[in-house]
Design a protein around this motif. Sequence first.
Motif, PDB file in Angstrom:
ATOM      1  N   GLU A  59     -13.271 -18.924  28.998  1.00  0.00           N
ATOM      2  CA  GLU A  59     -13.588 -20.016  28.067  1.00  0.00           C
ATOM      3  C   GLU A  59     -13.506 -21.322  28.847  1.00  0.00           C
ATOM      4  O   GLU A  59     -12.434 -21.694  29.329  1.00  0.00           O
ATOM      5  N   THR A  76     -17.907 -19.769  25.879  1.00  0.00           N
ATOM      6  CA  THR A  76     -17.416 -18.555  26.508  1.00  0.00           C
ATOM      7  C   THR A  76     -18.501 -18.020  27.442  1.00  0.00           C
ATOM      8  O   THR A  76     -19.587 -17.668  27.001  1.00  0.00           O
ATOM      9  N   SER A  93     -14.834 -12.464  31.255  1.00  0.00           N
ATOM     10  CA  SER A  93     -15.218 -13.668  30.522  1.00  0.00           C
ATOM     11  C   SER A  93     -14.171 -14.761  30.665  1.00  0.00           C
ATOM     12  O   SER A  93     -12.995 -14.494  30.884  1.00  0.00           O
ATOM     13  N   SER A 136     -11.016 -15.261  28.257  1.00  0.00           N
ATOM     14  CA  SER A 136     -11.387 -15.192  26.855  1.00  0.00           C
ATOM     15  C   SER A 136     -10.305 -14.459  26.076  1.00  0.00           C
ATOM     16  O   SER A 136      -9.748 -13.461  26.541  1.00  0.00           O
TER      17      SER A 136
END
Length: 480
Positions: A358, A376, A356, A81
């Motif tokens: 994406e 996400t 995280s 992310s």
Amino acid sequence: MESSWLETRWARPFYLAFVFCLALALLQAIKLYLRRQRLLRDLRPFPAPPTHWFYGHQKAFFYIYDPDYAKIFLNRTDPKSTHLCKFLTSCVGKGLVNLDGPKWFQRHHLLTPGFSFNILKSYVEVMAYSVNTMLDKWEKICSTQDAALEVFEHISLMTLDILMKCAFSWETNCQINSTQDLYVTTMVEASKIIFYDLYSFFHPQGIIFKFSHEGCRLQEISNMLHQYTEKVIQDRKKSLGDENKQDNTQKRNYQDFLDILLSAQAENGDSFSDSDLQSEVNTFVLAGHNSSAGALACLLYHLALNPEHQERCREEIRGILGDGASITWEQLSEMNYTTMCIKESLRLTPPVPSISRELSKPMTFPDGHSLPAGITVVLSIWGLHHNPTIWEHPKVFDPLRFSQKNSDQRHPYSFLPFSAGPRSCIGQHFAMVELKVAIALILLRLRVTPDPSRPLVFLPQTVLKPQHGLHVCLKKLTKC
């Protein structure tokens, strides 16, 4: 009539432009509405809090904390992310933490030798020296009385001292006077800006942050850090290139991180520039400094709250190290119960509470539920480590969870303090060695008890950190 004709003639383009813009806005609204409906449909199988009628959920993050989900999530190659990476990039450049794709795999391959066991063995003495420097300060403070002390700042400077030595072989004296060294002061300030309140409203907005006071200051710090590391790198290259002088590597009994990087650059010069080298050194110091300090602070706090486990660790360490006059690599592997306590502390308070990605393509979980590309996904390591379906009484400090028998019976993705899969933390063995050395030497010299008036409270940050410091009571132990 003529005036009315002119008004109509000149107004017509504006009317057409207005209608055109209105149509575009309407099409965009329809597009967003349809996207929202698709998301609602895709997310319907998953439990979630109620959505707002207009904007849905306030933050478009999908959180997971199940080991089977974690396994699928961590064994993909989705990009990280940009939420944190853009701040790291602005400060330290493109390092291993914030690279993706083929560039990441190439860099990971180049840097892996820097964390081999042979290299880590040579760091034990360096770590012990820095820890004992901190303990000398603590013993002076509590020499006349049992002292309640805020120790997180001391721990933070100690871990930074270790990393500066292991990265540059640089004696900063930062534990005695942290204001003397420019790199130390700027690195500490950068940590505060990057990791403080990262999830507030304004920080994710790049334009707003860029022109804020903190954004401008971060850019100044970035320039100073790169100037510093560039000078260190050029000085080291000059030293290594001078055959008539004895270089730093020969004078030392260990290779530092910069030595490893320069060797990698010599073999891969076309794909590993000086700028890349600077980014990796700064990333190593910045990321390692914060996570190590947080992990050690939490471990100390948990042992202070659980004196029976603290004493059992102390007895084990005394049996291995004696008076602690020296500590070796081989002795670290004998600290079985102490290692279980370290792991239990990392379970209760993981240094990095979440990671995280994406999604670059749809992701299907073992139960058949799927997520579309573009979402996400956040793996809550904190949630995973406190999941009551995995850990019985998850809030209780119980090191025996990590006995060999209990560990073998658990899902391999239920304990992830250093992540897992291809992007697991490259420095995890370095961190564990540092924690073992530090806690062993601390417990040999001091007894730690909690300060009941100052409980530990954490900031909701990317790297776990005490909000008001770590306050404990220290008592110097008499040698047997």
